[in-house]
Design a protein around this motif. Structure first.
Motif, mmCIF file in Angstrom:
data_model
loop_
_atom_site.group_PDB
_atom_site.id
_atom_site.type_symbol
_atom_site.label_atom_id
_atom_site.label_comp_id
_atom_site.label_asym_id
_atom_site.label_seq_id
_atom_site.Cartn_x
_atom_site.Cartn_y
_atom_site.Cartn_z
ATOM 1 N N ASN A 183 -81.482 -8.647 33.169
ATOM 2 C CA ASN A 183 -81.346 -7.861 34.399
ATOM 3 C C ASN A 183 -80.633 -6.534 34.124
ATOM 4 O O ASN A 183 -79.860 -6.419 33.182
ATOM 5 C CB ASN A 183 -80.556 -8.649 35.447
ATOM 6 C CG ASN A 183 -81.252 -9.931 35.820
ATOM 7 O OD1 ASN A 183 -82.463 -9.971 35.976
ATOM 8 N ND2 ASN A 183 -80.486 -11.009 35.944
ATOM 9 N N TYR A 231 -84.015 -9.557 40.053
ATOM 10 C CA TYR A 231 -82.754 -8.886 40.386
ATOM 11 C C TYR A 231 -82.997 -7.489 40.950
ATOM 12 O O TYR A 231 -82.524 -7.158 42.049
ATOM 13 C CB TYR A 231 -81.875 -8.813 39.138
ATOM 14 C CG TYR A 231 -80.532 -8.133 39.335
ATOM 15 C CD1 TYR A 231 -79.443 -8.850 39.794
ATOM 16 C CD2 TYR A 231 -80.353 -6.789 39.037
ATOM 17 C CE1 TYR A 231 -78.193 -8.247 39.963
ATOM 18 C CE2 TYR A 231 -79.112 -6.177 39.198
ATOM 19 C CZ TYR A 231 -78.045 -6.902 39.659
ATOM 20 O OH TYR A 231 -76.823 -6.293 39.821
ATOM 21 N N PHE A 238 -76.251 -13.404 40.478
ATOM 22 C CA PHE A 238 -76.831 -12.868 39.247
ATOM 23 C C PHE A 238 -75.734 -12.272 38.361
ATOM 24 O O PHE A 238 -75.681 -12.529 37.150
ATOM 25 C CB PHE A 238 -77.841 -11.771 39.576
ATOM 26 C CG PHE A 238 -79.272 -12.235 39.687
ATOM 27 C CD1 PHE A 238 -79.947 -12.722 38.582
ATOM 28 C CD2 PHE A 238 -79.960 -12.136 40.879
ATOM 29 C CE1 PHE A 238 -81.274 -13.123 38.663
ATOM 30 C CE2 PHE A 238 -81.285 -12.533 40.983
ATOM 31 C CZ PHE A 238 -81.945 -13.036 39.880
#
Length: 254
Positions: free
Chosen positions: A80, A110, A69
């Motif tokens: 996120n 996330y 991520f």
């Protein structure tokens, strides 16, 4: 004289345009158009984020999912909370050891993964996402990170709907941690709904993201005006900690 003849109609057009721009119908059209743009952008972002993480992470390893991520967010826009706020979130979860966590705004999963990897064995996460595509992609990423369905549940509905049905998911257990990362304009009404439903434990911590945006102003004014019920803790880049002093009786010690 010719300049005056030309200017009068132009002024009339400008006046009409200003009047239309202030009309309720025009405002509604702008809101709808803005909502369509946001939803379209969000779906594209979610799909591309999901594809990158799914293809590049090591399945079954939560830390690999988080690092992937973070790698994606170095070259792409992302909704996120990111590694800095994520570390702050980790500290809160580790300190509180919550058994029941509510996340409003799943996004791509996330924050869900960050929370789940630090929960006690009997802990459970309920995460709420209004958009079905986002909810589906977020749930898949949580599963890819190695977590089981008994450890979490994704509720695909509005925050108001989720809160109204929360008892069916938590039973008599109060929430020990709430992460609000959805629409900041809903923060206050959702906090009040949680309180009315007696859904918060006696020392529940509420984390609000984007606390410095205008949409979150009502909630901040509410909590700061009631020091007997709330205390504002640390804040990092708009992620703010608020402790609630009113709620259910303390949870039993393990």
């Amino acid at each position: 004289m010719s300049l005056l003849v030309f200017s009068v109609p132009l002024l009339l057009v400008v006046a009409v345009m200003k009047a239309l721009s202030r009309s309720p119908l025009s405002a509604l059209c702008r809101q709808v158009y803005s909502g369509i743009l946001k939803l379209s952008h969000r779906k594209v972002c979610v799909s591309s984020t999901h594809a990158f993480v799914f293809s590049n992470c090591t399945h079954g390893q939560a830390q690999s999912v988080l690092l992937t991520f973070d790698l994606y967010s170095t070259t792409h826009a992302s909704s996120n909370i990111g590694p800095q706020k994520g570390t702050f979130l980790d500290e809160i979860v580790a300190r509180e050891a919550p058994l029941r966590v509510l996340e409003l705004g799943t996004h791509c999963g996330y924050a869900s993964v960050r929370i789940l990897r630090l929960l006690p064995p009997s802990g459970k996460l309920l995460t709420v996402e209004l958009d079905p595509l986002t909810a589906d992609r977020g749930e898949e990423i949580i599963l890819v990170a190695g977590f089981k369905n008994q450890q979490f549940q994704v509720l695909t509905c509005s925050s108001a709907e989720a809160i109204s049905s929360l008892r069916s998911h938590t039973g008599n257990d109060g929430l020990d941690l709430v992460l609000m990362d959805h629409d900041p304009e809903l923060y206050l009404q959702d906090l009040l709904a949680l309180q009315r439903g007696n859904l918060l434990s006696s020392s529940c911590v509420v984390l609000i993201n984007r606390a410095l945006t205008p949409g979150a102003r009502d909630l901040l004014e509410h909590v700061t005006a009631r020091p007997q019920s709330f205390s504002v803790g640390r804040q990092l880049h708009g992620l703010m900690e608020i402790r609630c002093h009113t709620g259910m009786s303390p949870k039993p010690q393990n």
